[in-house]
Design a protein around this motif. Structure first.
Motif, PDB file in Angstrom:
ATOM      1  N   CYS A 234       0.869  -1.178   0.000  1.00  0.00           N
ATOM      2  CA  CYS A 234       0.000   0.000   0.000  1.00  0.00           C
ATOM      3  C   CYS A 234       0.906   1.228   0.000  1.00  0.00           C
ATOM      4  O   CYS A 234       2.120   1.125  -0.176  1.00  0.00           O
ATOM      5  N   GLY A 235       0.314   2.405   0.196  1.00  0.00           N
ATOM      6  CA  GLY A 235       1.114   3.620   0.248  1.00  0.00           C
ATOM      7  C   GLY A 235       2.080   3.591   1.415  1.00  0.00           C
ATOM      8  O   GLY A 235       1.894   2.856   2.393  1.00  0.00           O
ATOM      9  N   LEU A 236       3.120   4.433   1.336  1.00  0.00           N
ATOM     10  CA  LEU A 236       4.205   4.376   2.310  1.00  0.00           C
ATOM     11  C   LEU A 236       4.317   5.650   3.143  1.00  0.00           C
ATOM     12  O   LEU A 236       5.345   5.881   3.780  1.00  0.00           O
ATOM     13  N   ALA A 237       3.284   6.470   3.159  1.00  0.00           N
ATOM     14  CA  ALA A 237       3.368   7.759   3.851  1.00  0.00           C
ATOM     15  C   ALA A 237       3.611   7.619   5.347  1.00  0.00           C
ATOM     16  O   ALA A 237       4.187   8.512   5.972  1.00  0.00           O
ATOM     17  N   ASP A 238       3.181   6.513   5.937  1.00  0.00           N
ATOM     18  CA  ASP A 238       3.325   6.339   7.386  1.00  0.00           C
ATOM     19  C   ASP A 238       4.633   5.647   7.765  1.00  0.00           C
ATOM     20  O   ASP A 238       4.864   5.365   8.945  1.00  0.00           O
ATOM     21  N   ARG A 239       5.498   5.410   6.817  1.00  0.00           N
ATOM     22  CA  ARG A 239       6.767   4.729   7.076  1.00  0.00           C
ATOM     23  C   ARG A 239       7.878   5.728   7.369  1.00  0.00           C
ATOM     24  O   ARG A 239       7.797   6.906   7.027  1.00  0.00           O
ATOM     25  N   ASP A 240       8.942   5.242   7.984  1.00  0.00           N
ATOM     26  CA  ASP A 240      10.153   6.030   8.093  1.00  0.00           C
ATOM     27  C   ASP A 240      10.713   6.242   6.677  1.00  0.00           C
ATOM     28  O   ASP A 240      10.661   5.319   5.851  1.00  0.00           O
ATOM     29  N   PRO A 241      11.227   7.438   6.363  1.00  0.00           N
ATOM     30  CA  PRO A 241      11.707   7.684   5.001  1.00  0.00           C
ATOM     31  C   PRO A 241      12.732   6.665   4.507  1.00  0.00           C
ATOM     32  O   PRO A 241      12.656   6.214   3.361  1.00  0.00           O
ATOM     33  N   ALA A 242      13.675   6.286   5.359  1.00  0.00           N
ATOM     34  CA  ALA A 242      14.671   5.307   4.937  1.00  0.00           C
ATOM     35  C   ALA A 242      14.025   3.948   4.685  1.00  0.00           C
ATOM     36  O   ALA A 242      14.387   3.225   3.752  1.00  0.00           O
ATOM     37  N   ASP A 243      13.059   3.584   5.524  1.00  0.00           N
ATOM     38  CA  ASP A 243      12.358   2.311   5.369  1.00  0.00           C
ATOM     39  C   ASP A 243      11.550   2.301   4.072  1.00  0.00           C
ATOM     40  O   ASP A 243      11.528   1.298   3.349  1.00  0.00           O
ATOM     41  N   ALA A 244      10.896   3.430   3.760  1.00  0.00           N
ATOM     42  CA  ALA A 244      10.098   3.503   2.532  1.00  0.00           C
ATOM     43  C   ALA A 244      10.977   3.308   1.304  1.00  0.00           C
ATOM     44  O   ALA A 244      10.612   2.580   0.371  1.00  0.00           O
ATOM     45  N   ARG A 245      12.144   3.927   1.306  1.00  0.00           N
ATOM     46  CA  ARG A 245      13.039   3.762   0.170  1.00  0.00           C
ATOM     47  C   ARG A 245      13.562   2.325   0.069  1.00  0.00           C
ATOM     48  O   ARG A 245      13.719   1.790  -1.032  1.00  0.00           O
ATOM     49  N   ALA A 246      13.806   1.716   1.212  1.00  0.00           N
ATOM     50  CA  ALA A 246      14.282   0.333   1.204  1.00  0.00           C
ATOM     51  C   ALA A 246      13.217  -0.603   0.648  1.00  0.00           C
ATOM     52  O   ALA A 246      13.540  -1.553  -0.084  1.00  0.00           O
ATOM     53  N   ILE A 247      11.958  -0.350   0.967  1.00  0.00           N
ATOM     54  CA  ILE A 247      10.868  -1.181   0.447  1.00  0.00           C
ATOM     55  C   ILE A 247      10.802  -1.071  -1.075  1.00  0.00           C
ATOM     56  O   ILE A 247      10.674  -2.083  -1.791  1.00  0.00           O
ATOM     57  N   LEU A 248      10.892   0.146  -1.585  1.00  0.00           N
ATOM     58  CA  LEU A 248      10.864   0.327  -3.040  1.00  0.00           C
ATOM     59  C   LEU A 248      12.080  -0.324  -3.705  1.00  0.00           C
ATOM     60  O   LEU A 248      11.969  -0.932  -4.771  1.00  0.00           O
ATOM     61  N   ARG A 249      13.225  -0.206  -3.055  1.00  0.00           N
ATOM     62  CA  ARG A 249      14.445  -0.785  -3.631  1.00  0.00           C
ATOM     63  C   ARG A 249      14.354  -2.318  -3.656  1.00  0.00           C
ATOM     64  O   ARG A 249      14.787  -2.946  -4.637  1.00  0.00           O
ATOM     65  N   ARG A 250      13.773  -2.924  -2.606  1.00  0.00           N
ATOM     66  CA  ARG A 250      13.613  -4.386  -2.618  1.00  0.00           C
ATOM     67  C   ARG A 250      12.670  -4.815  -3.728  1.00  0.00           C
ATOM     68  O   ARG A 250      12.863  -5.856  -4.359  1.00  0.00           O
ATOM     69  N   GLY A 251      11.635  -4.019  -3.965  1.00  0.00           N
ATOM     70  CA  GLY A 251      10.729  -4.342  -5.061  1.00  0.00           C
ATOM     71  C   GLY A 251      11.441  -4.304  -6.404  1.00  0.00           C
ATOM     72  O   GLY A 251      11.267  -5.184  -7.253  1.00  0.00           O
ATOM     73  N   ALA A 252      12.273  -3.266  -6.585  1.00  0.00           N
ATOM     74  CA  ALA A 252      13.032  -3.166  -7.845  1.00  0.00           C
ATOM     75  C   ALA A 252      13.989  -4.343  -7.992  1.00  0.00           C
ATOM     76  O   ALA A 252      14.132  -4.921  -9.075  1.00  0.00           O
ATOM     77  N   ASP A 253      14.625  -4.736  -6.888  1.00  0.00           N
ATOM     78  CA  ASP A 253      15.552  -5.870  -6.931  1.00  0.00           C
ATOM     79  C   ASP A 253      14.806  -7.166  -7.261  1.00  0.00           C
ATOM     80  O   ASP A 253      15.315  -8.028  -7.991  1.00  0.00           O
ATOM     81  N   ALA A 254      13.594  -7.320  -6.721  1.00  0.00           N
ATOM     82  CA  ALA A 254      12.822  -8.542  -6.958  1.00  0.00           C
ATOM     83  C   ALA A 254      12.470  -8.706  -8.430  1.00  0.00           C
ATOM     84  O   ALA A 254      12.453  -9.816  -8.958  1.00  0.00           O
ATOM     85  N   THR A 255      12.228  -7.593  -9.113  1.00  0.00           N
ATOM     86  CA  THR A 255      11.860  -7.694 -10.529  1.00  0.00           C
ATOM     87  C   THR A 255      13.033  -8.066 -11.409  1.00  0.00           C
ATOM     88  O   THR A 255      12.852  -8.495 -12.544  1.00  0.00           O
TER      89      THR A 255
END
Length: 315
Positions: free
Chosen positions: A292-313
């Motif tokens: 879902c959206g990441l507005a409630d996450r820590d900024p570093a955590d939000a970027r890490a989530i997006l980066r893991r998604g990119a790595d998974a693809t």
């Protein structure tokens, strides 16, 4: 398979986040940063796009008015600034670019009429809002294309409130009762206003629904080319419906989060295998997003989530 974000991100550093998504993601997007205030949130962004309808912010939320209020003008100014930043950070960019807008049903369930109660309760008012939104989205697509001429635009229509609208679960102003459920033909008509406007502006319409009970058949019929959803919220009983729309040509964008890219990729592979499709049938059509959206996450955590998604693809 590509990776993108749902839309909302934490913090107020728009420029830094735009740089990150352009550099890291195979499908970059224009972020929404609701920490900057109501005009920067999901509903505020849509209010900024309304064509010919005024609105202002009241203690109970956004309300339709005779003319644009101070808060609506601020929301439009903020959106213009965001597009300035996007333009500056995407010089020379070519490829798909995603922008987001709140869908008509979530919007009318969130906004009030001038004399109170939700716009949802008034057939004429909700039709007027849908038409105003569709016109505003088309103009928004034209503006983004002017600023990022190398981009092929995808418009993600966010409808987290659609299931509650269809089931008659939106509370009235008193909080005691519930608004009547909206039937599928009426829901379809408003959604088609938006998808037709997006297509008419030369962009691809995609719908995102981060809630249980995604009405995939309705959304497919309304003209969306892809459906973005929370993977963990899909019960096994709904697999046939997802398989049917995929086979009919509608792409599926699963949203999932895991601790490492390999686990994330296995989750996605298992889902499509459960639908009965081999990798060749879906991998080139799929976009992976967070749950879902990441507005409630820590900024570093939000970027890490997006980066893991990119790595998974890329696995």
């Amino acid at each position: 398979m590509r990776a993108t974000g749902v839309g909302s991100m934490p913090g107020e550093d728009l420029r830094g986040i735009v740089r990150f998504v352009v550099d890291e993601l195979s499908l970059p997007f224009l972020p929404e940063l609701p920490a900057r205030g109501d005009g920067a949130g999901m509903v505020g962004r849509a209010v900024a796009l309304l064509d010919g309808l005024g609105a202002d912010l009241q203690p109970a939320g956004w309300r339709l008015t005779d003319r644009p209020g101070l808060d609506q003008r601020r929301a439009r100014s903020l959106l213009s600034y965001d597009l300035d930043v996007l333009e500056e950070e995407t010089q020379g960019f070519e490829g798909d670019l995603k922008i987001q807008v709140t869908g008509p049903w979530t919007l009318v369930a969130a906004m009030e009429r001038p004399r109170g109660d939700r716009v949802l309760s008034d057939h004429g008012a909700r039709r007027e809002v849908a038409q105003s939104l569709a016109s505003g989205v088309a103009a928004h697509v034209d503006e983004v294309r002017r600023r990022v001429p190398g981009a092929s635009l995808i418009v993600q229509v966010d409808e987290p409130g659609l299931r509650a609208v269809l089931d008659g679960q939106i509370p009235t102003a008193s909080g005691i009762g519930r608004h009547r459920r909206v039937h599928d033909p009426d829901a379809d008509a408003a959604l088609r206003e938006v998808t037709a406007a997006v297509r008419g502006a030369g962009a691809r319409p995609v719908v995102h629904m981060c809630a249980p009970g995604v009405p995939v058949t309705l959304l497919s019929g309304a003209g969306f080319e892809a459906i973005s959803f929370g993977l963990a919220l899909v019960p096994r009983a709904d697999y046939d419906a997802y398989a049917a729309v995929l086979e009919a040509g509608v792409d599926l964008w699963p949203g999932a989060t895991a601790d490492d890219p390999s686990a994330l990729r296995r989750t996605v592979d298992t889902f499509f295998s459960g639908l009965g499709f081999g990798e060749d049938a879906w991998v080139h059509r799929t976009v992976l997003t967070p749950a879902c959206g990441l507005a409630d996450r820590d900024p570093a955590d939000a970027r890490a989530i997006l980066r893991r998604g990119a790595d998974a693809t890329r696995l």
